[in-house]
Motif scaffolding. Sequence first.
Motif, PDB file in Angstrom:
ATOM      1  N   GLY A  83     -16.619 -27.811  68.781  1.00 54.55           N
ATOM      2  CA  GLY A  83     -16.410 -29.237  68.996  1.00 54.55           C
ATOM      3  C   GLY A  83     -16.220 -29.617  70.446  1.00 54.55           C
ATOM      4  N   GLY A  84     -15.802 -28.673  71.279  1.00 51.14           N
ATOM      5  CA  GLY A  84     -15.574 -28.963  72.683  1.00 51.14           C
ATOM      6  C   GLY A  84     -16.728 -28.609  73.588  1.00 51.14           C
ATOM      7  N   LYS A  85     -17.815 -28.102  73.024  1.00 49.01           N
ATOM      8  CA  LYS A  85     -18.949 -27.682  73.844  1.00 49.01           C
ATOM      9  C   LYS A  85     -19.900 -28.857  74.064  1.00 49.01           C
ATOM     10  N   PRO A  86     -20.696 -28.832  75.135  1.00 50.50           N
ATOM     11  CA  PRO A  86     -21.616 -29.927  75.424  1.00 50.50           C
ATOM     12  C   PRO A  86     -22.736 -30.017  74.395  1.00 50.50           C
ATOM     13  N   SER A  87     -23.349 -31.191  74.332  1.00 55.96           N
ATOM     14  CA  SER A  87     -24.364 -31.447  73.315  1.00 55.96           C
ATOM     15  C   SER A  87     -25.550 -30.497  73.405  1.00 55.96           C
ATOM     16  N   ASN A  88     -25.953 -30.125  74.611  1.00 57.61           N
ATOM     17  CA  ASN A  88     -27.113 -29.234  74.706  1.00 57.61           C
ATOM     18  C   ASN A  88     -26.830 -27.892  74.046  1.00 57.61           C
ATOM     19  N   VAL A  89     -25.575 -27.437  74.091  1.00 57.39           N
ATOM     20  CA  VAL A  89     -25.204 -26.176  73.439  1.00 57.39           C
ATOM     21  C   VAL A  89     -25.193 -26.342  71.923  1.00 57.39           C
ATOM     22  N   THR A  90     -24.535 -27.386  71.439  1.00 58.05           N
ATOM     23  CA  THR A  90     -24.433 -27.568  69.992  1.00 58.05           C
ATOM     24  C   THR A  90     -25.802 -27.833  69.375  1.00 58.05           C
ATOM     25  N   GLN A  91     -26.622 -28.647  70.034  1.00 51.77           N
ATOM     26  CA  GLN A  91     -27.939 -28.940  69.488  1.00 51.77           C
ATOM     27  C   GLN A  91     -28.801 -27.682  69.424  1.00 51.77           C
ATOM     28  N   ASN A  92     -28.678 -26.817  70.416  1.00 48.02           N
ATOM     29  CA  ASN A  92     -29.432 -25.576  70.391  1.00 48.02           C
ATOM     30  C   ASN A  92     -28.960 -24.660  69.269  1.00 48.02           C
ATOM     31  N   GLU A  93     -27.643 -24.593  69.061  1.00 54.43           N
ATOM     32  CA  GLU A  93     -27.091 -23.789  67.973  1.00 54.43           C
ATOM     33  C   GLU A  93     -27.594 -24.287  66.615  1.00 54.43           C
ATOM     34  N   ILE A  94     -27.610 -25.597  66.452  1.00 55.51           N
ATOM     35  CA  ILE A  94     -28.062 -26.194  65.195  1.00 55.51           C
ATOM     36  C   ILE A  94     -29.561 -25.953  65.001  1.00 55.51           C
ATOM     37  N   ARG A  95     -30.345 -26.248  66.041  1.00 51.19           N
ATOM     38  CA  ARG A  95     -31.799 -26.183  65.927  1.00 51.19           C
ATOM     39  C   ARG A  95     -32.284 -24.764  65.642  1.00 51.19           C
ATOM     40  N   LYS A  96     -31.760 -23.778  66.384  1.00 53.80           N
ATOM     41  CA  LYS A  96     -32.218 -22.401  66.207  1.00 53.80           C
ATOM     42  C   LYS A  96     -31.882 -21.874  64.814  1.00 53.80           C
ATOM     43  N   ALA A  97     -30.668 -22.182  64.340  1.00 58.28           N
ATOM     44  CA  ALA A  97     -30.289 -21.725  63.003  1.00 58.28           C
ATOM     45  C   ALA A  97     -31.132 -22.413  61.940  1.00 58.28           C
ATOM     46  N   GLN A  98     -31.340 -23.726  62.090  1.00 59.14           N
ATOM     47  CA  GLN A  98     -32.127 -24.476  61.117  1.00 59.14           C
ATOM     48  C   GLN A  98     -33.542 -23.915  61.022  1.00 59.14           C
ATOM     49  N   SER A  99     -34.130 -23.621  62.169  1.00 58.63           N
ATOM     50  CA  SER A  99     -35.486 -23.085  62.190  1.00 58.63           C
ATOM     51  C   SER A  99     -35.557 -21.708  61.550  1.00 58.63           C
ATOM     52  N   LYS A 100     -34.626 -20.826  61.889  1.00 56.26           N
ATOM     53  CA  LYS A 100     -34.662 -19.465  61.354  1.00 56.26           C
ATOM     54  C   LYS A 100     -34.428 -19.449  59.851  1.00 56.26           C
ATOM     55  N   ILE A 101     -33.473 -20.235  59.390  1.00 54.40           N
ATOM     56  CA  ILE A 101     -33.193 -20.278  57.948  1.00 54.40           C
ATOM     57  C   ILE A 101     -34.406 -20.791  57.188  1.00 54.40           C
ATOM     58  N   HIS A 102     -35.016 -21.856  57.693  1.00 55.54           N
ATOM     59  CA  HIS A 102     -36.168 -22.424  56.992  1.00 55.54           C
ATOM     60  C   HIS A 102     -37.361 -21.473  57.008  1.00 55.54           C
ATOM     61  N   LYS A 103     -37.656 -20.901  58.164  1.00 55.95           N
ATOM     62  CA  LYS A 103     -38.808 -20.001  58.257  1.00 55.95           C
ATOM     63  C   LYS A 103     -38.632 -18.762  57.387  1.00 55.95           C
ATOM     64  N   THR A 104     -37.408 -18.313  57.221  1.00 58.32           N
ATOM     65  CA  THR A 104     -37.152 -17.095  56.436  1.00 58.32           C
ATOM     66  C   THR A 104     -37.164 -17.360  54.944  1.00 58.32           C
ATOM     67  N   THR A 105     -36.533 -18.451  54.522  1.00 56.96           N
ATOM     68  CA  THR A 105     -36.298 -18.671  53.088  1.00 56.96           C
ATOM     69  C   THR A 105     -37.134 -19.798  52.492  1.00 56.96           C
ATOM     70  N   GLY A 106     -37.693 -20.668  53.335  1.00 59.76           N
ATOM     71  CA  GLY A 106     -38.386 -21.835  52.814  1.00 59.76           C
ATOM     72  C   GLY A 106     -37.454 -22.966  52.448  1.00 59.76           C
ATOM     73  N   GLN A 107     -36.166 -22.745  52.578  1.00 55.10           N
ATOM     74  CA  GLN A 107     -35.182 -23.783  52.261  1.00 55.10           C
ATOM     75  C   GLN A 107     -34.671 -24.402  53.563  1.00 55.10           C
ATOM     76  N   THR A 108     -34.588 -25.736  53.596  1.00 57.54           N
ATOM     77  CA  THR A 108     -34.114 -26.447  54.770  1.00 57.54           C
ATOM     78  C   THR A 108     -32.715 -26.982  54.500  1.00 57.54           C
ATOM     79  N   PRO A 109     -31.689 -26.460  55.153  1.00 58.69           N
ATOM     80  CA  PRO A 109     -30.329 -26.929  54.898  1.00 58.69           C
ATOM     81  C   PRO A 109     -30.163 -28.419  55.174  1.00 58.69           C
ATOM     82  N   THR A 110     -29.301 -29.050  54.392  1.00 61.06           N
ATOM     83  CA  THR A 110     -28.925 -30.446  54.618  1.00 61.06           C
ATOM     84  C   THR A 110     -27.458 -30.561  55.010  1.00 61.06           C
ATOM     85  N   LEU A 111     -26.755 -29.429  55.016  1.00 61.70           N
ATOM     86  CA  LEU A 111     -25.328 -29.401  55.339  1.00 61.70           C
ATOM     87  C   LEU A 111     -25.083 -28.483  56.525  1.00 61.70           C
ATOM     88  N   PHE A 112     -24.079 -28.838  57.321  1.00 66.41           N
ATOM     89  CA  PHE A 112     -23.698 -28.031  58.479  1.00 66.41           C
ATOM     90  C   PHE A 112     -22.203 -27.771  58.429  1.00 66.41           C
TER      91      PHE A 112
END
Length: 269
Positions: free
Chosen positions: A154-183
């Motif tokens: 929560g205290g990290k800058p947006s560029n860090v949090t957005q990268n954390e979200i984006r990379k995980a979202q991409s890897k999860i979707h590419k691996t499983t075919g499921q796209t998370p809607t919750l974080f």
Amino acid sequence: MSRRRLLLGAAGVTGVALAAAAVALGSSPDEVPPPVAAGSTPPPSPATTRSREPESAPVPVPVAVHQPIKTLGEYVKASGKPAFPSDAIALTIDDGPHPVWTPKILKLLDRLQIPALFCMIGNQVLGHEDVAKLVTGDGHQLANHTWSHPLHLGGKPSNVTQNEIRKAQSKIHKTTGQTPTLFRSPGGDWSPRLLKDIAKAGLLPLDWSNDPRDWERPGVPAIKQRMLSARPGQILLCHDGGGDRSQTYAALSAVLPVLKARGLQFVAL
């Protein structure tokens, strides 16, 4: 085909919001499902096509919320999905996938016919792709739990949090075919800025209302005692990753049948 797979087969989200979120976070077009024309039904993901229920009305696009979701009632309000039964409860499992503990927990859940939400870390999916696919293959849902599980997110800058979200979202979707809607933020660390970044990604922020603190490995009796205090409408937190989860597994093996015997109905998020 298990009863749980039939229960969870219709899970999915609207492709327009997810594609827009990918653009906002700088993702490439192949990282999320393609956008869908307005008024049409998005194509099912590979995870949902394993066992489909009859077609139902599209689920409303999640709206931005200003507080993390702690209960099933809050989840229904934020997601726009139908209300759960009054005896409903949800099980969430964090920090995997793990090559030892995730399969063990999956077998337990299959035996008890209990659905769960697995909050996966992107760099844990990396190298354990087969385990991640076991989770969705059994009909469970996935949530984004960041790429590297940084503390004090929560205290990290947006560029860090957005990268954390984006990379995980991409890897999860590419691996499983499921796209998370919750974080879920590591350690439940939130801030107004982080909530904005989550909303920009088209995700809902998920917390919990029953925490047995199993990650501390306080002993099976302590974990059991806290989990047995669970009440209808709560969201339970447990862990399959982050180290030795033998205490968690033993506690779940003892507690889940008891909660079911009390009449609690485990539901999918």
